[in-house]
Design a protein around this motif. Structure first.
Motif, mmCIF file in Angstrom:
data_model
loop_
_atom_site.group_PDB
_atom_site.id
_atom_site.type_symbol
_atom_site.label_atom_id
_atom_site.label_comp_id
_atom_site.label_asym_id
_atom_site.label_seq_id
_atom_site.Cartn_x
_atom_site.Cartn_y
_atom_site.Cartn_z
ATOM 1 N N MET A 1 0.850 -1.193 0.000
ATOM 2 C CA MET A 1 0.000 0.000 0.000
ATOM 3 C C MET A 1 0.888 1.246 0.000
ATOM 4 O O MET A 1 1.841 1.311 0.765
ATOM 5 C CB MET A 1 -0.881 -0.008 1.255
ATOM 6 C CG MET A 1 -1.869 1.137 1.302
ATOM 7 S SD MET A 1 -2.743 1.174 2.867
ATOM 8 C CE MET A 1 -3.463 -0.448 2.938
ATOM 9 N N HIS A 10 -5.603 12.375 1.197
ATOM 10 C CA HIS A 10 -6.377 12.844 2.350
ATOM 11 C C HIS A 10 -6.229 14.351 2.564
ATOM 12 O O HIS A 10 -7.153 15.023 2.985
ATOM 13 C CB HIS A 10 -5.906 12.077 3.596
ATOM 14 C CG HIS A 10 -6.712 12.373 4.814
ATOM 15 N ND1 HIS A 10 -6.163 12.905 5.943
ATOM 16 C CD2 HIS A 10 -8.038 12.229 5.069
ATOM 17 C CE1 HIS A 10 -7.109 13.068 6.852
ATOM 18 N NE2 HIS A 10 -8.251 12.656 6.360
ATOM 19 N N SER A 316 0.507 9.241 13.464
ATOM 20 C CA SER A 316 0.315 8.098 12.566
ATOM 21 C C SER A 316 1.609 7.299 12.423
ATOM 22 O O SER A 316 1.581 6.068 12.334
ATOM 23 C CB SER A 316 -0.135 8.577 11.177
ATOM 24 O OG SER A 316 -1.370 9.230 11.270
ATOM 25 N N LEU A 319 2.030 5.249 15.413
ATOM 26 C CA LEU A 319 1.090 4.128 15.326
ATOM 27 C C LEU A 319 1.611 3.043 14.378
ATOM 28 O O LEU A 319 1.515 1.840 14.665
ATOM 29 C CB LEU A 319 -0.266 4.661 14.829
ATOM 30 C CG LEU A 319 -1.457 3.732 14.954
ATOM 31 C CD1 LEU A 319 -1.635 3.271 16.387
ATOM 32 C CD2 LEU A 319 -2.713 4.437 14.475
ATOM 33 N N ASN B 100 -7.286 5.099 17.691
ATOM 34 C CA ASN B 100 -5.929 5.096 17.135
ATOM 35 C C ASN B 100 -5.836 4.508 15.738
ATOM 36 O O ASN B 100 -4.989 3.665 15.453
ATOM 37 C CB ASN B 100 -4.986 4.328 18.072
ATOM 38 C CG ASN B 100 -4.195 5.292 18.922
ATOM 39 O OD1 ASN B 100 -3.897 6.402 18.465
ATOM 40 N ND2 ASN B 100 -3.873 4.912 20.127
ATOM 41 N N LEU B 101 -6.732 4.956 14.891
ATOM 42 C CA LEU B 101 -6.649 4.560 13.487
ATOM 43 C C LEU B 101 -5.832 5.603 12.738
ATOM 44 O O LEU B 101 -5.756 6.759 13.164
ATOM 45 C CB LEU B 101 -8.050 4.452 12.882
ATOM 46 C CG LEU B 101 -8.970 3.434 13.544
ATOM 47 C CD1 LEU B 101 -10.351 3.485 12.916
ATOM 48 C CD2 LEU B 101 -8.397 2.033 13.454
ATOM 49 N N ILE B 102 -5.244 5.196 11.631
ATOM 50 C CA ILE B 102 -4.487 6.161 10.814
ATOM 51 C C ILE B 102 -5.501 7.001 10.032
ATOM 52 O O ILE B 102 -6.311 6.450 9.276
ATOM 53 C CB ILE B 102 -3.510 5.425 9.874
ATOM 54 C CG1 ILE B 102 -2.484 4.670 10.732
ATOM 55 C CG2 ILE B 102 -2.827 6.396 8.937
ATOM 56 C CD1 ILE B 102 -1.554 3.767 9.957
ATOM 57 N N PRO B 103 -5.484 8.313 10.240
ATOM 58 C CA PRO B 103 -6.587 9.139 9.723
ATOM 59 C C PRO B 103 -6.685 9.207 8.207
ATOM 60 O O PRO B 103 -7.752 9.465 7.676
ATOM 61 C CB PRO B 103 -6.305 10.526 10.307
ATOM 62 C CG PRO B 103 -4.861 10.509 10.674
ATOM 63 C CD PRO B 103 -4.524 9.104 11.015
ATOM 64 N N PHE B 104 -5.554 8.974 7.511
ATOM 65 C CA PHE B 104 -5.619 9.111 6.052
ATOM 66 C C PHE B 104 -5.893 7.777 5.344
ATOM 67 O O PHE B 104 -5.854 7.717 4.123
ATOM 68 C CB PHE B 104 -4.360 9.787 5.495
ATOM 69 C CG PHE B 104 -3.048 9.166 5.896
ATOM 70 C CD1 PHE B 104 -2.551 8.072 5.212
ATOM 71 C CD2 PHE B 104 -2.314 9.689 6.937
ATOM 72 C CE1 PHE B 104 -1.341 7.507 5.552
ATOM 73 C CE2 PHE B 104 -1.096 9.126 7.305
ATOM 74 C CZ PHE B 104 -0.607 8.031 6.610
ATOM 75 N N LEU B 105 -6.169 6.736 6.132
ATOM 76 C CA LEU B 105 -6.524 5.447 5.532
ATOM 77 C C LEU B 105 -7.983 5.125 5.832
ATOM 78 O O LEU B 105 -8.487 5.464 6.913
ATOM 79 C CB LEU B 105 -5.638 4.331 6.090
ATOM 80 C CG LEU B 105 -4.127 4.458 5.858
ATOM 81 C CD1 LEU B 105 -3.394 3.253 6.457
ATOM 82 C CD2 LEU B 105 -3.810 4.571 4.366
ATOM 83 N N THR B 106 -8.648 4.473 4.900
ATOM 84 C CA THR B 106 -10.039 4.071 5.123
ATOM 85 C C THR B 106 -10.058 2.936 6.147
ATOM 86 O O THR B 106 -9.002 2.390 6.506
ATOM 87 C CB THR B 106 -10.679 3.564 3.817
ATOM 88 O OG1 THR B 106 -9.966 2.397 3.385
ATOM 89 C CG2 THR B 106 -10.635 4.619 2.721
ATOM 90 N N GLU B 109 -8.394 -0.021 4.689
ATOM 91 C CA GLU B 109 -6.942 0.142 4.564
ATOM 92 C C GLU B 109 -6.250 0.068 5.928
ATOM 93 O O GLU B 109 -5.110 -0.390 6.026
ATOM 94 C CB GLU B 109 -6.623 1.477 3.881
ATOM 95 C CG GLU B 109 -6.973 1.469 2.395
ATOM 96 C CD GLU B 109 -7.005 2.871 1.772
ATOM 97 O OE1 GLU B 109 -7.029 2.952 0.541
ATOM 98 O OE2 GLU B 109 -7.033 3.870 2.527
ATOM 99 N N GLN B 112 -5.973 -3.496 6.400
ATOM 100 C CA GLN B 112 -5.139 -4.037 5.316
ATOM 101 C C GLN B 112 -3.650 -3.781 5.561
ATOM 102 O O GLN B 112 -2.812 -4.646 5.310
ATOM 103 C CB GLN B 112 -5.585 -3.395 4.013
ATOM 104 C CG GLN B 112 -4.948 -3.972 2.763
ATOM 105 C CD GLN B 112 -5.344 -3.165 1.535
ATOM 106 O OE1 GLN B 112 -6.408 -2.544 1.512
ATOM 107 N NE2 GLN B 112 -4.507 -3.176 0.526
ATOM 108 N N LEU B 145 -13.398 6.906 5.821
ATOM 109 C CA LEU B 145 -12.254 7.319 6.635
ATOM 110 C C LEU B 145 -12.664 7.294 8.104
ATOM 111 O O LEU B 145 -13.866 7.401 8.413
ATOM 112 C CB LEU B 145 -11.825 8.738 6.243
ATOM 113 C CG LEU B 145 -11.155 8.898 4.866
ATOM 114 C CD1 LEU B 145 -11.041 10.359 4.497
ATOM 115 C CD2 LEU B 145 -9.788 8.234 4.838
#
Lengths: 403, 229
Positions: A1, A10, A316, A319, B100-106, B109, B112, B145
């Motif tokens: 990815m 984004h 991020s 993370l 704590n998700l990555i904000p620019f990934l759906t 993703e 994934q 997102l």
């Protein structure tokens, strides 16, 4: 990815604006390089285009471009008699400034040796070369004169019969091409009152001289126009251009002219060097240094932008480290964005430059080799600039994802 | 089922500072959790729960003690016995109070990426991520997102990510704090189901005493010390 692409997607608006800003900055760097090339090109353009193999100028001067030079008009015929010389041409060159439409108009006046030289070598975008000995001119498009327009210079009116492109003096003034006689007339133009005063002064000097006292009839000559006086020489030339016959030995002919006591001689490459090492050297170096400075500034700004972009996604990155992303994934994220920023910035700079640079008062020349060089520099800057962001990212602890 | 513990923490101690500024955040904390078991870790704020979790999660190594995961000794004091980042990726799943998700990934993703980092192909990762999201009832939001998801939905995505690589251990730090009691219980039941059905050891730090019935074991911490209730 591809994380870099996802992040750009984004924050598309902000990234686009940032890239546009970088593009503008790179356009300035590109423009500086183009101005530098333009100055060099303008300085040597006339020497390259006019097609003279040798330039004969006043003794001990570096004329006719780097400094003032005056040679007698019969030098053209003298030079023609030298073995190996195919042709010689008069060269008159000086700059005038007039007012046209309430704005200053600077013209680099160049005399063509009619009828040998009618200006066929001049790159015209419209019109024709000179067709008669007087009162016609070819104007460079940068002068703003139109084909068929007339302009009064001195006592005479000149018709614009041709428009040239990119014929600029080393000072950046557009060149106006006239016959040598017209160029001399423009140069030596004096007001009627000044002529009358000169004649009266000449007569007064004559009356006090031994010659005037012994032969008073000579005083009648003193009141005539100067070109009718045998004792007064004809207007002088700036230089004489020499074209060698095919197969002639350049060094041999140069040595012959160098032996003459009243003139100096320069080859075409010698003239180029005189200009580049002389009159345009300082400005050339100044712009060159300014270009280096701008490149460094662009690198610093790009580094700060990439550092800020990294800081924005530091959580991020933490993370990613937490879920076990290896360093190369994080380095790739930052490096790829840096390269996209640099490459897009360069493309924007080029496209903008194509629109903006032609509006500049002096020529901005983008050479392919310079563009490749700048592209390489931008690539290096992008990589080096991203190191600051990478350094920051490598120091982030996965713990920060929990805060 | 293998006979080793999913996770075994022995005498973990964490000391910050030294001399007059020394603070003992955790003292001789031990925990053993079999595969398929779910344990709650209770305790007031500042009792050392998060310190313990980050120590066994290989994020913030303890000053002393050992951590063994899936039968492999990983930490001995501050000495790591393997590449911690790689080990985390393969053997530990994390769920935190904030999703704590990555904000620019759906949503898809976010799950994934965890699979791809573990060496799965893009196609395989996509399919598996979608399957996990479907299982957790959030498959229809996979293209959204994180900012477009509710707190509960984000937490489910985080759980899906934690499960993606079929870890030996899942560590959850107050995963229901941002949720209402109904959704909080749903999440706790989800963890219990994951532990039992997938054979992972799950440790959940929580303040929520209303859902303690879902846990197999309950530990409590106070002043850096751990007790089994």
């Amino acid at each position: 990815m591809n994380l870099a692409a996802r992040d750009i997607r984004h924050n598309l608006g902000r990234f686009a604006l940032t890239t546009f800003g970088v593009g503008m900055l790179l356009m300035v760097v590109m423009g500086m390089g183009g101005i530098y090339r333009g100055i060099v090109e303008d300085a040597t353009l006339l020497i390259d285009k006019i097609g003279a193999d040798l330039w004969i100028v006043q003794k001990h001067t570096r004329g006719p471009f780097a400094e003032l030079s005056q040679v007698p008009s019969n030098l053209t015929q003298r030079a023609l008699s030298v073995p190996g010389v195919l042709s010689t041409r008069d060269f008159i060159y000086h700059t005038i400034q007039r007012v046209r439409n309430d704005k200053p108009l600077r013209i680099a006046v160049l005399g063509l040796s009619w009828p040998t030289d009618k200006g066929e070598w001049i790159p015209l975008i419209s019109g024709r070369p000179l067709g008669q000995n007087h009162f016609e001119m070819i104007a460079d498009e940068s002068l703003g004169l139109q084909l068929g327009e007339t302009i009064k210079l001195g006592k005479d009116v000149y018709l614009v019969v041709g428009i040239s492109q990119s014929m600029i003096s080393s000072n950046g003034d557009g060149i106006g091409f006239f016959t040598v006689a017209d160029a001399q007339a423009i140069q030596s133009d004096a007001a009627g009152e000044a002529v009358r005063l000169e004649r009266a002064s000449r007569k007064a000097r004559g009356e006090r001289s031994e010659m005037g006292l012994q032969q008073p009839s000579n005083l009648d000559l003193a009141e005539r126009p100067s070109n009718e006086l045998p004792a007064i020489s004809r207007p002088q030339l700036t230089a004489v251009m020499v074209t060698l016959a095919p197969g002639a030995d350049l060094n041999q002919v140069t040595r012959t002219f160098s032996g003459w006591g009243d003139v100096s001689v320069f080859t075409k490459s010698g003239q180029r060097e005189l200009l580049l090492k002389g009159s345009v050297e300082k400005i050339r170096r100044q712009i060159g240094l300014f270009k280096i400075l701008l490149t460094v500034i662009a690198a610093v700004i790009m580094a700060l932008i990439l550092y800020t972009l990294t800081l924005d996604k530091i959580h991020s990155i933490a993370l990613l480290k937490l879920i076990g992303a290896p360093n190369h994934v994080i380095v790739g994220l930052i490096m790829q964005q840096a390269l996209v920023l640099g490459v897009l910035g360069f493309v924007i700079a080029y496209l903008l430059g194509q629109k903006v640079f032609p509006l500049f008062p002096r020529r901005v020349i983008l050479l392919e080799s310079d563009l490749y060089q700048l592209a390489f520099i931008v690539l290096v800057i992008s990589i080096v600039s991203s190191l600051l962001g990478i350094w920051k990212a490598m120091r982030v602890s996965p713990n920060e994802a929990l805060s | 089922m293998d006979n080793y513990y999913a996770i075994e923490a022995i005498n973990l101690t964490k000391i910050y500072g030294s001399g007059n500024t020394e603070v003992i955040a955790m003292q001789s904390a031990s925990l053993q959790l079999k595969r398929g078991e779910i344990a709650a870790l209770l305790g007031p704020s500042g009792s050392g729960k998060s310190t313990f979790l980050t120590a066994v999660g290989l994020i913030n190594p303890p000053t002393s003690g050992t951590v063994t995961i899936g039968g492999q000794l990983v930490l001995e004091g501050q000495q790591s016995q393997s590449n911690l980042r790689s080990f985390r990726r393969q053997h530990i799943g994390y769920v935190f109070q904030k999703s704590n998700l990555i904000p620019f990934l759906t949503a898809l993703e976010n799950v994934q990426i965890s699979l791809e980092l573990n060496g799965n192909s893009k196609r395989e990762s996509q399919d598996k991520a979608q399957q996990l999201l479907d299982e957790l009832g959030i498959g229809e939001r996979s293209d959204n997102l994180p900012s477009m998801l509710s707190g509960g939905q984000q937490q489910r995505v985080a759980v899906a990510r934690a499960l993606a690589n079929q870890p030996n251990v899942i560590l959850a730090d107050e995963p229901t704090a941002a949720l209402d009691s109904k959704r909080g219980r749903q999440v706790m039941e989800l963890f219990a189901q994951v532990a039992h059905s997938r054979g992972a050891g799950v440790i959940v730090v929580t303040h929520d005493h209303r859902a303690l019935d879902v846990f197999d074991t309950i530990y409590e911490m106070e002043d850096g010390k751990m007790y089994q209730k």
